[in-house]
Design an enzyme around this catalytic site. Structure first.
Site, PDB file in Angstrom:
ATOM      1  N   GLU A 120      10.838 -31.599  10.561  1.00 11.23           N
ATOM      2  CA  GLU A 120      12.005 -32.339  11.027  1.00 11.23           C
ATOM      3  C   GLU A 120      11.891 -32.731  12.496  1.00 11.23           C
ATOM      4  OE1 GLU A 120      14.626 -29.027   9.878  1.00 11.23           O
ATOM      5  OE2 GLU A 120      15.446 -29.223  11.894  1.00 11.23           O
ATOM      6  N   CYS A 123      13.287 -34.450  19.947  1.00 10.92           N
ATOM      7  CA  CYS A 123      12.761 -33.089  19.810  1.00 10.92           C
ATOM      8  C   CYS A 123      11.747 -33.093  18.668  1.00 10.92           C
ATOM      9  CB  CYS A 123      13.924 -32.143  19.508  1.00 10.92           C
ATOM     10  SG  CYS A 123      13.406 -30.454  19.196  1.00 10.92           S
ATOM     11  N   CYS A 142       6.291 -21.049  11.729  1.00 13.99           N
ATOM     12  CA  CYS A 142       5.888 -20.454  13.010  1.00 13.99           C
ATOM     13  C   CYS A 142       5.573 -18.991  12.786  1.00 13.99           C
ATOM     14  CB  CYS A 142       7.022 -20.602  14.028  1.00 13.99           C
ATOM     15  SG  CYS A 142       6.625 -19.892  15.637  1.00 13.99           S
ATOM     16  N   CYS A 189      10.413 -14.767  15.807  1.00 12.72           N
ATOM     17  CA  CYS A 189      11.595 -14.301  16.542  1.00 12.72           C
ATOM     18  C   CYS A 189      12.730 -14.074  15.540  1.00 12.72           C
ATOM     19  CB  CYS A 189      11.998 -15.317  17.596  1.00 12.72           C
ATOM     20  SG  CYS A 189      10.627 -15.745  18.679  1.00 12.72           S
ATOM     21  N   CYS A 222      15.576 -16.871  14.754  1.00 14.11           N
ATOM     22  CA  CYS A 222      15.152 -18.264  14.605  1.00 14.11           C
ATOM     23  C   CYS A 222      14.896 -18.629  13.144  1.00 14.11           C
ATOM     24  CB  CYS A 222      13.883 -18.491  15.414  1.00 14.11           C
ATOM     25  SG  CYS A 222      13.183 -20.122  15.186  1.00 14.11           S
ATOM     26  N   CYS A 282      17.697 -25.859  15.113  1.00 13.04           N
ATOM     27  CA  CYS A 282      16.266 -25.721  14.885  1.00 13.04           C
ATOM     28  C   CYS A 282      15.938 -25.273  13.451  1.00 13.04           C
ATOM     29  CB  CYS A 282      15.792 -24.677  15.895  1.00 13.04           C
ATOM     30  SG  CYS A 282      14.084 -24.331  15.944  1.00 13.04           S
TER      31      CYS A 282
HETATM   32  N1  SAH Z   1       8.451 -21.978  19.763  1.00 16.40           N
HETATM   33  C1  SAH Z   1       8.899 -22.515  20.979  1.00 16.40           C
HETATM   34  C2  SAH Z   1       9.533 -23.880  20.809  1.00 16.40           C
HETATM   35  C3  SAH Z   1      10.384 -24.073  19.611  1.00 16.40           C
HETATM   36  S1  SAH Z   1      11.844 -23.105  19.537  1.00 16.40           S
HETATM   37  C4  SAH Z   1       9.829 -21.576  21.699  1.00 16.40           C
HETATM   38  O1  SAH Z   1      10.233 -20.585  21.109  1.00 16.40           O
HETATM   39  O2  SAH Z   1      10.116 -21.830  22.852  1.00 16.40           O
HETATM   40  C5  SAH Z   1      12.884 -24.065  20.596  1.00 16.40           C
HETATM   41  C6  SAH Z   1      14.084 -23.322  21.157  1.00 16.40           C
HETATM   42  O3  SAH Z   1      15.057 -23.112  20.131  1.00 16.40           O
HETATM   43  C7  SAH Z   1      13.708 -21.976  21.708  1.00 16.40           C
HETATM   44  O4  SAH Z   1      14.263 -21.721  22.952  1.00 16.40           O
HETATM   45  C8  SAH Z   1      14.268 -21.089  20.637  1.00 16.40           C
HETATM   46  O5  SAH Z   1      14.407 -19.827  21.110  1.00 16.40           O
HETATM   47  C9  SAH Z   1      15.532 -21.806  20.261  1.00 16.40           C
HETATM   48  N2  SAH Z   1      16.150 -21.298  19.024  1.00 16.40           N
HETATM   49  C10 SAH Z   1      15.533 -20.737  17.966  1.00 16.40           C
HETATM   50  N3  SAH Z   1      16.436 -20.320  17.046  1.00 16.40           N
HETATM   51  C11 SAH Z   1      17.650 -20.610  17.539  1.00 16.40           C
HETATM   52  C12 SAH Z   1      18.981 -20.406  17.065  1.00 16.40           C
HETATM   53  N4  SAH Z   1      19.215 -19.834  15.904  1.00 16.40           N
HETATM   54  N5  SAH Z   1      20.000 -20.836  17.845  1.00 16.40           N
HETATM   55  C13 SAH Z   1      19.761 -21.423  19.036  1.00 16.40           C
HETATM   56  N6  SAH Z   1      18.530 -21.650  19.533  1.00 16.40           N
HETATM   57  C14 SAH Z   1      17.476 -21.237  18.804  1.00 16.40           C
HETATM   58 FE1  SF4 Z   2       8.670 -19.660  16.696  1.00 14.27          FE
HETATM   59 FE2  SF4 Z   2      11.306 -19.876  16.543  1.00 14.27          FE
HETATM   60 FE3  SF4 Z   2      10.219 -17.974  18.051  1.00 14.27          FE
HETATM   61 FE4  SF4 Z   2      10.047 -20.559  18.811  1.00 14.27          FE
HETATM   62  S1  SF4 Z   2      11.911 -19.340  18.628  1.00 14.27           S
HETATM   63  S2  SF4 Z   2       8.409 -19.011  18.808  1.00 14.27           S
HETATM   64  S3  SF4 Z   2       9.869 -21.544  16.803  1.00 14.27           S
HETATM   65  S4  SF4 Z   2      10.037 -18.148  15.824  1.00 14.27           S
END
Ligand code: SAH
Ligand code: SF4
Length: 386
Positions: A113, A126, A133, A137, A140, A361
């Site tokens: 997406e 974006c 991934c 985390c 996420c 995201c």
């Molecule tokens: N993997 C990279 C880039 C993609 S994630 C990273 O982690 O930086 C992009 C952003 O979206 C990151 O700051 C991530 O922590 C945030 N993100 C992920 N899940 C989220 C959620 N459930 N609510 C808000 N932001 C979120």
């Molecule tokens: Fe991967 Fe989501 Fe963590 Fe970014 S925030 S590194 S996309 S798991």
């Protein structure tokens, strides 16, 4: 297996037939220098690259056949060697605030997406850098899906081109002016392709998206942050910090066990020393996890030495199925913000975009995958689930 069983003994309808995977690489994946080298090595003149580049990124045609100042032979050669657009548009959703979400299908049927956001300063896209991934985390949606593969440089550039084509069709002269690599995936786990992508979109003779208008976000892959400091691109760096101490950070971001906060901060300090560029720290506000005043103080201590070169982005948490986190209460967010400001840390609370269209995201993709699963199940059982 299941799919094969289901179709045994009858011909597949066109919709059921698997797409043929196009092995040719996308023309969008080459930097201009790579294209020049490619032309020279195949007996063509280097200036052809400039012409092709102009068609691709200035005139923005959709096929080689439209490149009228090239010879028939060259067009044939390009058609044989490259595919043009590796993405197929599946869904486009536009919200009231004009935020637009695109779901694309790749040549091997995987889905990604892309989001277009209308900001005060311009139009920002974006992009996704990987399918899934592996960083995992806990908050996420993307991290719930294991990485299936890296995107090629061409597939990342094509996301911008699809959005720009869409804007071109609307005929209002709108232009993608900003890019954030903050979609699904960890860009520094797909480093070379992401760097080629950045070079293509930044090229003066092409889309010419200014390096200062581009931001790459990483969860903190320390060796790559160091490499990035040396690569000469003036692109902005954002760090997904999300916690001010190792205990909390390791609990919500596995990557912290490999690269703890001290190592991360040392790499960022070196990055700042080398580039003198400001770093953004992303911080998702999770109720009762990282949103108390003690956390704000710890964060201020961590960033104190960076002064004006650190910038904190407080992000409202987007709820994800399958985990128990909650958004911080508004009073906790404002107390946290006030404390950081009082301690002299630059800080902003991120505005939300297009929440009614799954703009968080990974959500459009995961919702569409769930819908398809339901549909498939209904087809198999003859029942439709709510
Ligand atoms: N993997 C990279 C880039 C993609 S994630 C990273 O982690 O930086 C992009 C952003 O979206 C990151 O700051 C991530 O922590 C945030 N993100 C992920 N899940 C989220 C959620 N459930 N609510 C808000 N932001 C979120
Ligand atoms: Fe991967 Fe989501 Fe963590 Fe970014 S925030 S590194 S996309 S798991």
């Amino acid at each position: 297996m299941e799919e094969k069983e289901q179709h045994k003994g009858r011909r597949l309808t066109p919709a059921e037939r698997p797409l043929e995977v196009d092995e040719r690489q996308s023309i969008y994946g080459l930097t201009r220098q790579q294209m020049e080298k490619f032309f020279i090595s195949h007996g063509h003149k280097a200036f052809r690259a400039k012409q092709v580049w102009d068609w691709l990124y200035r005139k923005r045609v959709r096929s080689f056949d439209e490149m009228t100042n090239l010879s028939k032979d060259l067009i044939h050669f390009l058609n044989e060697t490259f595919q043009f657009n590796p993405l197929k548009e599946i869904i486009v959703q536009r919200a009231a605030d004009k935020t637009t979400k695109y779901l694309f299908q790749l040549g091997d049927n995987l889905m990604i997406e892309t989001v277009l956001m209308y900001q005060e300063y311009g139009l920002s896209v974006c992009v996704t850098s990987q399918v899934g991934c592996n960083i995992g985390c806990t908050f996420c949606a993307s991290g719930l899906i294991k990485k299936q593969r890296d995107l090629t440089a061409g597939e990342i550039v094509a996301q911008i081109m699809q959005v720009q084509h869409y804007l071109d069709e609307r005929g209002e002269g709108e232009r993608v002016s900003h890019v954030v690599v903050m979609g699904i995936g960890e860009p520094f786990d797909n480093y070379d392709n992401v760097m080629s992508f950045l070079r293509v979109i930044n090229d003066d003779l092409g889309l010419a998206i200014g390096a200062r208008h581009i931001t790459v976000s990483t969860s903190g892959l320390v060796p790559k942050i160091r490499e990035f400091a040396d690569n000469g691109l003036q692109v902005n760096l954002a760090i997904s910090l999300h916690a001010p101490n190792n205990e909390v950070r390791s609990a919500i971001m596995r990557i912290n066990r490999r690269y703890p906060i001290e190592e991360l901060m040392a790499a960022i300090d070196d990055y700042i020393k080398k580039t003198n560029r400001r770093v953004t720290f992303e911080y998702i506000m999770l109720r009762g996890v990282n949103d108390q005043l003690e956390h704000a103080d710890q964060l201020a201590n961590l960033l104190a030495n960076k002064r004006k070169l650190a910038y904190v982005n407080l992000i409202p948490y987007n709820p994800v199925d399958d985990n128990d986190y909650q958004r911080s209460r508004p009073e906790d967010v404002s107390a946290f913000f006030d404390r950081l400001m009082k301690r002299g840390i630059n800080c902003v609370v991120r505005k939300e975009h297009g929440t009614e269209i799954d703009a968080a995201c990974g959500q459009l993709r995961s919702n569409e995958m769930k819908r398809r699963k339901r549909e498939k199940k209904a087809k198999n059982t003859g029942k439709v689930e709510e």
